[in-house]
Design a protein around this motif. Structure first.
Motif, PDB file in Angstrom:
ATOM      1  N   VAL A 171       6.678   3.341  11.004  1.00  0.00           N
ATOM      2  CA  VAL A 171       8.118   3.608  10.949  1.00  0.00           C
ATOM      3  C   VAL A 171       8.555   3.676   9.486  1.00  0.00           C
ATOM      4  CG1 VAL A 171      10.403   2.619  11.439  1.00  0.00           C
ATOM      5  CG2 VAL A 171       8.619   2.604  13.219  1.00  0.00           C
ATOM      6  N   ARG A 172       8.104   2.724   8.687  1.00  0.00           N
ATOM      7  CA  ARG A 172       8.442   2.703   7.259  1.00  0.00           C
ATOM      8  C   ARG A 172       7.947   3.976   6.569  1.00  0.00           C
ATOM      9  NH1 ARG A 172       6.370  -1.859   6.246  1.00  0.00           N
ATOM     10  NH2 ARG A 172       8.271  -3.048   6.563  1.00  0.00           N
ATOM     11  N   LEU A 173       6.730   4.380   6.874  1.00  0.00           N
ATOM     12  CA  LEU A 173       6.156   5.596   6.291  1.00  0.00           C
ATOM     13  C   LEU A 173       7.015   6.821   6.639  1.00  0.00           C
ATOM     14  CD1 LEU A 173       3.709   6.985   4.850  1.00  0.00           C
ATOM     15  CD2 LEU A 173       2.707   7.215   7.130  1.00  0.00           C
ATOM     16  N   MET A 174       7.377   6.963   7.897  1.00  0.00           N
ATOM     17  CA  MET A 174       8.195   8.110   8.296  1.00  0.00           C
ATOM     18  C   MET A 174       9.567   8.074   7.644  1.00  0.00           C
ATOM     19  SD  MET A 174       7.392   8.702  12.348  1.00  0.00           S
ATOM     20  CE  MET A 174       8.549  10.067  12.457  1.00  0.00           C
ATOM     21  N   SER A 175      10.185   6.908   7.605  1.00  0.00           N
ATOM     22  CA  SER A 175      11.542   6.814   7.060  1.00  0.00           C
ATOM     23  C   SER A 175      11.578   7.049   5.557  1.00  0.00           C
ATOM     24  CB  SER A 175      12.182   5.470   7.405  1.00  0.00           C
ATOM     25  OG  SER A 175      11.673   4.431   6.600  1.00  0.00           O
TER      26      SER A 175
END
Length: 188
Positions: free
Chosen positions: A101-105
């Motif tokens: 999630v952090r990577l995508m955001s």
């Protein structure tokens, strides 16, 4: 959308990657502007004019295919999307991990924009009106909503670049309910 599949979709919650690619191509070829919820707020407030037809691309729950299949196609067509997380399921089964999630955001395109935003789909993905009836409304239901909506927002905000600014009700249940609207506003 919920889950993107490499093969033909097997149910109404799935869309094949080939069909998703066709959806995005259709939007692009027909000059349909893909906007986000912040842009929608500006349009509704009269601060921005909409010069073409527009669409908002949304995903629900948190399937791992968002990272592996949806994001590459969104990048290919240079389109943004909002991903609504079922916060209590992140890291389980076929759901994204918090690191993913952090990577995508945090993904930034060549214009320096972050096209992937994250919203809340509540903590436990319940039918909210069923819960209202079970709690009998009132202060107990308000406390429940504060955890479902506020707890989800706090948890997601800890793991993303940016912040949660949109809520998608599970099953659309409770849309227009004044107690749910008040809780959403109260929780930001």
């Amino acid at each position: 959308y919920h889950r993107i599949t490499e093969v033909e979709a097997g149910n109404l919650y799935e869309r094949s990657a080939a069909d998703f690619d066709s959806d995005l191509k259709y939007l692009k070829d027909n000059n349909i502007q893909v906007i986000g919820f912040s842009e929608l707020d500006e349009i509704v407030a009269g601060e921005r004019d909409l010069l073409t037809h527009a669409a908002i691309i949304t995903f629900y729950d948190g399937d791992h295919s968002w990272l592996t299949l949806a994001a590459p196609l969104l990048k290919k067509y240079r389109m943004q999307a909002t991903f609504f997380l079922w916060a209590g399921k992140v890291g389980m089964d076929s759901f994204l991990s918090w690191d993913e999630v952090r990577l995508m955001s945090s993904y930034t395109n060549s214009e320096g924009e972050r096209p992937f935003s994250f919203g809340s789909h509540t903590m436990s993905h319940q039918f909210l009106m069923t819960m209202k009836a079970a709690f009998g409304g009132g202060e107990v239901f308000a406390a429940y909503l504060d955890e479902e909506l506020g707890g989800s927002k706090i948890l997601i905000d800890k793991h993303i670049t940016g912040r949660v600014e949109a809520l998608a009700l599970p099953y659309g249940d409770g849309a227009g309910d004044p107690d749910i609207i008040a809780a959403a506003i109260r929780q930001g």
